[in-house]
Structures are given as structure tokens and as C-alpha cells.
Design a protein around this motif. Structure first.
Motif, PDB file in Angstrom:
ATOM      1  N   LYS A  24      62.528  14.174 115.055  1.00 39.68           N
ATOM      2  CA  LYS A  24      62.380  13.634 113.699  1.00 39.68           C
ATOM      3  C   LYS A  24      63.229  14.420 112.697  1.00 39.68           C
ATOM      4  O   LYS A  24      63.085  14.260 111.488  1.00 39.68           O
ATOM      5  CB  LYS A  24      60.903  13.652 113.286  1.00 39.68           C
ATOM      6  CG  LYS A  24      60.083  12.631 114.027  1.00 39.68           C
ATOM      7  CD  LYS A  24      60.395  11.242 113.484  1.00 39.68           C
ATOM      8  CE  LYS A  24      59.891  10.142 114.362  1.00 39.68           C
ATOM      9  NZ  LYS A  24      60.559   8.870 114.160  1.00 39.68           N
ATOM     10  N   GLY A  25      64.069  15.319 113.195  1.00 42.90           N
ATOM     11  CA  GLY A  25      65.028  16.000 112.331  1.00 42.90           C
ATOM     12  C   GLY A  25      64.537  17.278 111.676  1.00 42.90           C
ATOM     13  O   GLY A  25      65.226  17.827 110.817  1.00 42.90           O
ATOM     14  N   TYR A  26      63.369  17.787 112.082  1.00 41.31           N
ATOM     15  CA  TYR A  26      62.881  19.034 111.485  1.00 41.31           C
ATOM     16  C   TYR A  26      63.536  20.247 112.151  1.00 41.31           C
ATOM     17  O   TYR A  26      63.847  20.220 113.338  1.00 41.31           O
ATOM     18  CB  TYR A  26      61.350  19.143 111.634  1.00 41.31           C
ATOM     19  CG  TYR A  26      60.609  18.166 110.758  1.00 41.31           C
ATOM     20  CD1 TYR A  26      60.331  18.475 109.439  1.00 41.31           C
ATOM     21  CD2 TYR A  26      60.215  16.925 111.252  1.00 41.31           C
ATOM     22  CE1 TYR A  26      59.662  17.557 108.626  1.00 41.31           C
ATOM     23  CE2 TYR A  26      59.543  16.014 110.446  1.00 41.31           C
ATOM     24  CZ  TYR A  26      59.273  16.336 109.135  1.00 41.31           C
ATOM     25  OH  TYR A  26      58.620  15.444 108.331  1.00 41.31           O
ATOM     26  N   GLU A  27      63.692  21.318 111.354  1.00 41.01           N
ATOM     27  CA  GLU A  27      64.052  22.628 111.906  1.00 41.01           C
ATOM     28  C   GLU A  27      62.755  23.199 112.454  1.00 41.01           C
ATOM     29  O   GLU A  27      61.750  23.228 111.723  1.00 41.01           O
ATOM     30  CB  GLU A  27      64.548  23.564 110.792  1.00 41.01           C
ATOM     31  CG  GLU A  27      65.902  23.211 110.219  1.00 41.01           C
ATOM     32  CD  GLU A  27      66.968  23.326 111.285  1.00 41.01           C
ATOM     33  OE1 GLU A  27      66.941  24.312 112.041  1.00 41.01           O
ATOM     34  OE2 GLU A  27      67.791  22.383 111.381  1.00 41.01           O
ATOM     35  N   VAL A  28      62.740  23.643 113.706  1.00 37.99           N
ATOM     36  CA  VAL A  28      61.468  24.129 114.267  1.00 37.99           C
ATOM     37  C   VAL A  28      61.618  25.564 114.794  1.00 37.99           C
ATOM     38  O   VAL A  28      62.542  25.859 115.559  1.00 37.99           O
ATOM     39  CB  VAL A  28      60.975  23.214 115.418  1.00 37.99           C
ATOM     40  CG1 VAL A  28      59.605  23.671 115.918  1.00 37.99           C
ATOM     41  CG2 VAL A  28      60.891  21.759 114.966  1.00 37.99           C
ATOM     42  N   THR A  29      60.698  26.427 114.368  1.00 39.70           N
ATOM     43  CA  THR A  29      60.685  27.814 114.842  1.00 39.70           C
ATOM     44  C   THR A  29      59.320  28.091 115.464  1.00 39.70           C
ATOM     45  O   THR A  29      58.298  27.734 114.889  1.00 39.70           O
ATOM     46  CB  THR A  29      60.888  28.801 113.663  1.00 39.70           C
ATOM     47  OG1 THR A  29      62.038  28.378 112.948  1.00 39.70           O
ATOM     48  CG2 THR A  29      61.064  30.224 114.157  1.00 39.70           C
ATOM     49  N   ILE A  30      59.335  28.703 116.658  1.00 37.40           N
ATOM     50  CA  ILE A  30      58.066  29.046 117.324  1.00 37.40           C
ATOM     51  C   ILE A  30      57.943  30.566 117.421  1.00 37.40           C
ATOM     52  O   ILE A  30      58.913  31.257 117.768  1.00 37.40           O
ATOM     53  CB  ILE A  30      57.994  28.462 118.753  1.00 37.40           C
ATOM     54  CG1 ILE A  30      58.264  26.950 118.765  1.00 37.40           C
ATOM     55  CG2 ILE A  30      56.643  28.752 119.389  1.00 37.40           C
ATOM     56  CD1 ILE A  30      58.099  26.296 120.135  1.00 37.40           C
ATOM     57  N   TYR A  31      56.743  31.082 117.153  1.00 36.47           N
ATOM     58  CA  TYR A  31      56.422  32.490 117.386  1.00 36.47           C
ATOM     59  C   TYR A  31      55.442  32.557 118.553  1.00 36.47           C
ATOM     60  O   TYR A  31      54.373  31.956 118.491  1.00 36.47           O
ATOM     61  CB  TYR A  31      55.829  33.134 116.123  1.00 36.47           C
ATOM     62  CG  TYR A  31      56.860  33.202 115.027  1.00 36.47           C
ATOM     63  CD1 TYR A  31      57.762  34.260 114.956  1.00 36.47           C
ATOM     64  CD2 TYR A  31      56.975  32.157 114.095  1.00 36.47           C
ATOM     65  CE1 TYR A  31      58.751  34.299 113.982  1.00 36.47           C
ATOM     66  CE2 TYR A  31      57.956  32.181 113.122  1.00 36.47           C
ATOM     67  CZ  TYR A  31      58.839  33.251 113.071  1.00 36.47           C
ATOM     68  OH  TYR A  31      59.823  33.277 112.112  1.00 36.47           O
ATOM     69  N   GLU A  32      55.834  33.268 119.589  1.00 36.52           N
ATOM     70  CA  GLU A  32      55.047  33.303 120.834  1.00 36.52           C
ATOM     71  C   GLU A  32      54.625  34.739 121.136  1.00 36.52           C
ATOM     72  O   GLU A  32      55.447  35.647 121.116  1.00 36.52           O
ATOM     73  CB  GLU A  32      55.886  32.713 121.983  1.00 36.52           C
ATOM     74  CG  GLU A  32      55.384  32.986 123.387  1.00 36.52           C
ATOM     75  CD  GLU A  32      53.942  32.530 123.656  1.00 36.52           C
ATOM     76  OE1 GLU A  32      53.586  31.408 123.299  1.00 36.52           O
ATOM     77  OE2 GLU A  32      53.182  33.352 124.235  1.00 36.52           O
ATOM     78  N   ARG A  33      53.355  34.888 121.472  1.00 36.30           N
ATOM     79  CA  ARG A  33      52.792  36.213 121.749  1.00 36.30           C
ATOM     80  C   ARG A  33      53.385  36.869 123.006  1.00 36.30           C
ATOM     81  O   ARG A  33      53.673  38.057 123.039  1.00 36.30           O
ATOM     82  CB  ARG A  33      51.283  36.043 121.949  1.00 36.30           C
ATOM     83  CG  ARG A  33      50.562  37.328 122.251  1.00 36.30           C
ATOM     84  CD  ARG A  33      49.086  37.095 122.461  1.00 36.30           C
ATOM     85  NE  ARG A  33      48.837  36.245 123.614  1.00 36.30           N
ATOM     86  CZ  ARG A  33      47.635  35.855 124.023  1.00 36.30           C
ATOM     87  NH1 ARG A  33      46.578  36.212 123.339  1.00 36.30           N
ATOM     88  NH2 ARG A  33      47.485  35.095 125.076  1.00 36.30           N
ATOM     89  N   ARG A  34      53.572  36.087 124.053  1.00 33.35           N
ATOM     90  CA  ARG A  34      53.965  36.667 125.344  1.00 33.35           C
ATOM     91  C   ARG A  34      55.468  36.957 125.399  1.00 33.35           C
ATOM     92  O   ARG A  34      56.246  36.386 124.641  1.00 33.35           O
ATOM     93  CB  ARG A  34      53.654  35.675 126.479  1.00 33.35           C
ATOM     94  CG  ARG A  34      52.192  35.455 126.703  1.00 33.35           C
ATOM     95  CD  ARG A  34      51.953  34.422 127.785  1.00 33.35           C
ATOM     96  NE  ARG A  34      52.466  33.113 127.413  1.00 33.35           N
ATOM     97  CZ  ARG A  34      52.274  32.009 128.104  1.00 33.35           C
ATOM     98  NH1 ARG A  34      51.613  32.046 129.232  1.00 33.35           N
ATOM     99  NH2 ARG A  34      52.759  30.857 127.697  1.00 33.35           N
TER     100      ARG A  34
END
Ligand code: FAD
Length: 452
Positions: A24-34
Motif C-alpha cells: 500500500k506504499g507505506y515505509e515500514v520499519t520493524i524492531y525485533e527483540r531477537r
């Protein structure tokens, strides 16, 4: 609005959600614990296999990932039932050869992260979220070295699993309902490796199950021709994880209850003693949404016990529903988030109930001749009354029927099947015109109950 979205957790749901939001055109950032699973080893005893069914496949299809995941999935068209006396029987799941698919959670997660990154998602690993400042829209994170830092977000999804940090920050708010409970059984992963000539030791297009009343073992096939087995077993009592202490006790227990499996489990004793014993939690929370800036999804919103094989499937269905709402409402998150919660919360509550109920069905009833007879009748009704009767298992596993509808149908089906079975041998009775006419009336009454 700012077209950037932050996700907590690069697990199964966070990864699929990230790809759908990129579409859908969003900039996506993920923060992952592992740490990154693709470069570090998963610990022994954590090699859970999941059954992917129709709801899961839909989200993968919307994200354009179905084909990639099919390459690591093995179809299972029924249950292979192992009785106490060592005999075995096959029960197909669907009336048309439908299958659920065995996939390794670790392999699936790795592939989904690869695909998320290939779609332009940025994933930061070793980032533990300690808490979320919902008012100021800030994530409080800690890295591997213990350094703390904050990150501002515009819109945050908490896909951070059953012990979600976002949920914890939401539950201290006024008027948040929260419920968490454990069942008195836990689980342990065991293994049936490939045979000496490198083949599967048992039929591989089936989910193997050893039902033993208040405990059970299941086995799901892997692409390397091994089976991952899971023992679901009480923590306390006799027998239980607590009561089996010595090597002799462990071995005697398996030889007594799983005589056909033991010869296929050369590492049984090491696996049993070294693999962790894990607990099974159900989590319910409301609301899922904070203003238009934060939302829980997947296990973070609705962790359930695994006995219907629906935890991930329900989380993926969350993603499909959200994607469809984005299609409907464009960028209007003020409309999307409340609609998402309204659509999903009753269904999440229903699948939690279905899953708890299925534990009893799997460990206790699947070996009961009455239950087997009922399954055969359900199948026949499904063919005879196509479009009007579908078993609850088929609704849950092979359709997009809302879980809340399936839960309601369960009570109505119990009523219908009890009525039918009270009359004696169904397959003989059905040849009789008077019985067939009466059955038509009962099915109409059933439909009335289901659609009430
Ligand atoms: P998770 O997979 O738990 O991912 C959450 C992610 O968030 C993880 O990567 C985690 O490291 C990260 N995270 C957590 N806390 C933080 C934090 N504070 N900061 C940053 N990151 C964080 N489902 C099925 O559909 N079919 C099955 O057959 C099935 N079988 C199962 C069998 C067992 C034994 C179990 C235990 C579960 C089973 N499930 C099954 C359920 C399924 O595993 C879960 O529903 C699914 O993994 C949920 O995905 P998720 O992404 O919401 O959460």
C-alpha cells in the motif's frame, strides 16, 4: 498523514503485515527483540511445526508470498490415529481431500523476513522494546549491549507476540480489560528422524496423533523427512512432567503409551531431558487500539492454545482484514483501526474458545468410536446438504467463515448430531424415506439455530 509505519516484532505476523503495508506504499520499519534468525541458530527443542490452513494462505496470497511458502510446506490431508495397542487408522480432514500444511515455524519466519526485506521493509534486530509511551508516541528500546534509546513513531503495530510490550503499556491505561490464563498442560518437542535409508518413517501427508485421554503426542512432517513431535502433557499429577523423573520412568512411560513411536525415536531420552517444557497461555485484551496511533495484532492481541492449529492462521487473517480495510478506507486510519477491532475481536474470542475445546477433542475423543461415527455422519451431511451443512472443523480450517459463526454452529451441530445419533445406525436409517424427510426438517431447524 506521514506514510511511515512502525512494527514491533519480526515474527510471523509482523513480517506478513509489513509486506502488505509496503504493497500500500507505506515505509515500514520493524524492531525485533531477537538476533537475526537467518544468521544465528535456533535452540534445540524450539523447532515447532505449524499447520497452515485456508485463512493463512489468503494473507500470503494477498502479500504475493504464497508460492514461496508452498515450497517449504507439506500437505496433510487427514489425521493418522495411533491407538494404545499400536494399531493405526487414517481420518481424512475434508470431504474433498482438503489439506492443512505442515511448515516449520523457524523456516517460515526466515523466509518471511527475507521476503519482507526484498519488499523494502527495514528490520532492526536485537532491539528489545521495554515500553511504549503511547501519549508521546515513543518506543523505548534497549539494544544488545544494554544501550537504551527512543524512537518516535507515527503509527505503531504491536506484533510482538503473547507477552507483548505494547500490550503491557496499554493495559495500565484506564478502562482496559485484560485476561491471561494457562492450562494445566505444557508441551515438549521430540523428534522422529528420517529412516536409515533417508525416508520418512511414517505416512508423511498426515498429522500423526497419539491420543491418550488427558495427554497426547502429535507428529508433523518436515521437508528433511523427519517429524517434529510434540508431547502435550500435564505439569502435575500422574503421569505428568512432574512425575517422570528418572530415565527408567521416562522410558517406561513412552514404551507403555507410545509403543509404535519409541523404535522411531532414537534420541528420545536426550530430547525429553534436554528440550524445554513450555506452557500454553490464552490472552484476551480490549481495546486493541489506542487512538489512531497504536494497534495490537496477532498473538499480542489474542494468544490462544495451539489445539485447532489456528494461532498463526488467525494472526494472518488479522492481516488480510486490515489490508481489505485499507482498500476500503484508503489512508483513513481513524476509520480503519476501530473497524479492524470491531471485526476481529469477537472472532479472536471465538477461536480462543474453539482452541480450548479442541484440546479435549484431540486428546480424549478422537479415538472414541462414537466420535468417529459422528465424523462420518458429518461428512455425509456435508455432501447431502452441500452449502447448508459444513462441519465446524471444515469451517475453521478450510473456509473464511468467521470464527464466531463457527463457534455458534458448534452448539447447533452438537444438537443436530445428537438427534441423528439417537435414532441408531445413520447409514441404515438414511435409506428410509421417513427418516430422510425428518432429517430435512432437523437440518432446517439447525439452519435456524445457526443463523439466529
Ligand atoms: P510471534 O510468532 O510470537 O512473534 C512475535 C515476535 O515479536 C517475535 O519475533 C519476538 O521475538 C518479537 N518480540 C517479542 N517481544 C518483543 C519486544 N519486547 N520487543 C521487540 N520484539 C519483541 N498456529 C497455527 O496457526 N497453526 C499451528 O499449527 C500452530 N501450532 C502451534 C504449536 C505450538 C506448540 C505453539 C506454541 C503455537 C502454535 N501456533 C500455531 C501458534 C503460532 O505459533 C502463533 O500464533 C504465531 O507464532 C503468532 O505469530 P506472532 O507474529 O503474532 O507472534
Amino acid at each position: 498523514m506521514n506514510r511511515s509505519i512502525t512494527i514491533l516484532g519480526a515474527g510471523l505476523v509482523g513480517s506478513v503485515l509489513s509486506v502488505l503495508l509496503r504493497k500500500k506504499g507505506y515505509e515500514v520499519t520493524i524492531y525485533e527483540r531477537r538476533p537475526d534468525l537467518r544468521v544465528s541458530q535456533i535452540g534445540a527443542g524450539r523447532s515447532i511445526n505449524l499447520a497452515m490452513s485456508t485463512r493463512g494462505w489468503k494473507a500470503l496470497e494477498l502479500a504475493g508470498l504464497r508460492e514461496e511458502i508452498e515450497s517449504i510446506a507439506i500437505p496433510m490431508t487427514g489425521r493418522y490415529l495411533h491407538q494404545d495397542d499400536g494399531s493405526a487408522a487414517f481420518q481424512p480432514y475434508g470431504k474433498n481431500g482438503e489439506a492443512i500444511y505442515s511448515v516449520s515455524r523457524g523456516e517460515l519466519n526466515k523466509k518471511l523476513m527475507d521476503l519482507a526485506e526484498a519488499n523494502g521493509v527495514k528490520i532492526y534486530f536485537n532491539q528489545i522494546c521495554d515500553h511504549v509511551d503511547l501519549q508521546h508516541k515513543q518506543l523505548h528500546l534497549k539494544d544488545e549491549a544494554g544501550n537504551k534509546h527512543t524512537v518516535d513513531y507515527d503509527l505503531l503495530f504491536g506484533a510482538d507476540g503473547a507477552f507483548s510490550a505494547l500490550r503491557k503499556s496499554m493495559t495500565v491505561l484506564d478502562r482496559t480489560d485484560y485476561q491471561q490464563f494457562y492450562i494445566n498442560s505444557g508441551y515438549k518437542e521430540l523428534c522422529i528422524p528420517p529412516s536409515a535409508n533417508g525416508e520418512f518413517c511414517m505416512e508423511h501427508n498426515a498429522l500423526h496423533i497419539w491420543p491418550r485421554h488427558n495427554f497426547m503426542m502429535i507428529g508433523l512432517p518436515n521437508t528433511d523427512k523427519s517429524f517434529t513431535c510434540t508431547l502435550f502433557f500435564p505439569f502435575e499429577g500422574t503421569p505428568s512432567f512432574d512425575s517422570l523423573q528418572t530415565d527408567a520412568e521416562i522410558r517406561a512411560f513412552f514404551e507403555q503409551h507410545f509403543p509404535d513411536a519409541v523404535p522411531m525415536m532414537p534420541t528420545l531420552m536426550e530430547d525429553y531431558k534436554n528440550n524445554p517444557t513450555s506452557s500454553l497461555v490464552t490472552v484476551k485484551v480490549a481495546p486493541w487500539v489506542y487512538q489512531s496511533s497504536a494497534c495490537l495484532i496477532g498473538d499480542a492481541a489474542h494468544a490462544i492454545v495451539p489445539f485447532y492449529g489456528q494461532g498463526m492462521n488467525a494472526g494472518f487473517e488479522d492481516c488480510s482484514v486490515l489490508f481489505e480495510l485499507l482498500e476500503q478506507h484508503g489512508d483513513n486510519w481513524d476509520a480503519i483501526l476501530p473497524a479492524f477491532q470491531q471485526s476481529r475481536k469477537p472472532n479472536a474470542d471465538a477461536v480462543a474458545e474453539l482452541a480450548l475445546n479442541n484440546f479435549i477433542e484431540m486428546r480424549d475423543k478422537v479415538a472414541d468410536p462414537k466420535f468417529l461415527e459422528r465424523k462420518k455422519i458429518e461428512k455425509d451431511l456435508g455432501i447431502r446438504f452441500a452449502g447448508r451443512f459444513n462441519s465446524v472443523y471444515e469451517m475453521v480450517s478450510f473456509s473464511h467463515t468467521p470464527y464466531a459463526f463457527a463457534l455458534n454452529a458448534m452448539a447447533a451441530q452438537d444438537w443436530l448430531l445428537a438427534k441423528i445419533m439417537e435414532q441408531g445406525d445413520y447409514f441404515q436409517n438414511i435409506e428410509n424415506a421417513t427418516f430422510a424427510a425428518g432429517l430435512e426438517e432437523w437440518v432446517k431447524e439447525y439452519e435456524g439455530k445457526v443463523h439466529a
